[in-house]
Design a protein around this motif. Structure first.
Motif: not given
Ligand code: CA
Length: 233
Positions: A67-78
């Motif tokens: 959630x935190x990463x998605x608040x500023x980036x669309x970088x792919x997360x696996x």
């Protein structure tokens, strides 16, 4: 694309070492983080191309990190989790993760997931430069504004729901979509009935789309989780 930079978030040192050695051997650049706090710091300061995220970290819930990463980036997360934790995978995908890897995993699986994700990244980069009203993937073509799909140049006779379903998967090529995500997008809700209907529509869509029954080329099934449109090379 330059050499992609991969962030490995994993508190278990042997697994982390296996992952970093594999990445190094295959000529990827990588960073590692053993805790959630480190993960967020490194994701924001280094802006990696792909993140491998273990969901079971000592200091933070993996979902919170997504959630935190998605608040500023669309970088792919696996995300990485144990086999018994399907619910966690679904929550992670719905929170914005792109894919998952189940522990214990092989080096081949790790590399395969990474290749799928990097292909998705390069497609995202091309799409933003080109006209995105036409989608092409191997022999499949979708003309979004006209509302038609073609396979080898021949128009597919799709029902409105099948077409909607195909567009949703196409717009998220490379990404695993959960049953809940799909039914919410197609029907605006996600009841058990809707998930059962989704299975039926998926069967009929595949009959029209996949040339060889039993070995789908475009749409991959993730049992108990959802579906993904694959990028054809
Ligand atoms: Ca762990």
């Amino acid at each position: 694309m330059n050499k992609p930079v991969i962030l490995v978030v994993e508190d278990d040192a042997p697994v982390r070492n296996l992952m970093s050695t594999t990445l190094k051997t295959h000529d990827y650049k990588y960073l590692t983080a053993p805790t959630g706090r480190d993960a967020i710091m490194m994701a924001s300061s280094h802006n990696p191309d792909v993140v491998f995220l273990d969901l079971g970290l000592p200091d933070m819930d993996g979902i919170e990190i997504i959630r935190q990463i998605r608040s500023w980036s669309n970088m792919p997360i696996i995300v990485i989790s144990a086999r018994s934790e399907d619910d966690d995978k679904i929550t992670a995908l719905d929170a914005g993760a792109d894919d998952y890897l189940t522990k214990p995993f092989s080096v081949e699986e790790l590399l395969a997931r990474l290749r799928v994700t990097i292909r998705r990244l390069s497609m995202m980069n091309t799409d933003s430069n080109n006209d995105s009203s036409i989608y092409t993937n191997g022999s499949l073509k979708i003309d979004y504004p006209v509302g038609c799909a073609f396979l080898n140049g021949e128009e597919l006779k799709l029902t409105p729901i099948e077409f909607k379903l195909l567009c949703l998967l196409a717009k998220n090529t490379g990404k695993v979509l959960t049953h809940t995500y799909i039914t919410q997008n197609i029907w605006g809700r996600s009841w058990d009935n809707d998930i059962a209907s989704l299975r039926v529509f998926m069967v009929t869509l595949r009959k029209k789309l996949e040339p060889t029954a039993g070995s789908p080329e475009f749409i991959q099934t993730h049992v108990g989780i959802g579906y993904r449109m694959l990028k054809i090379e």
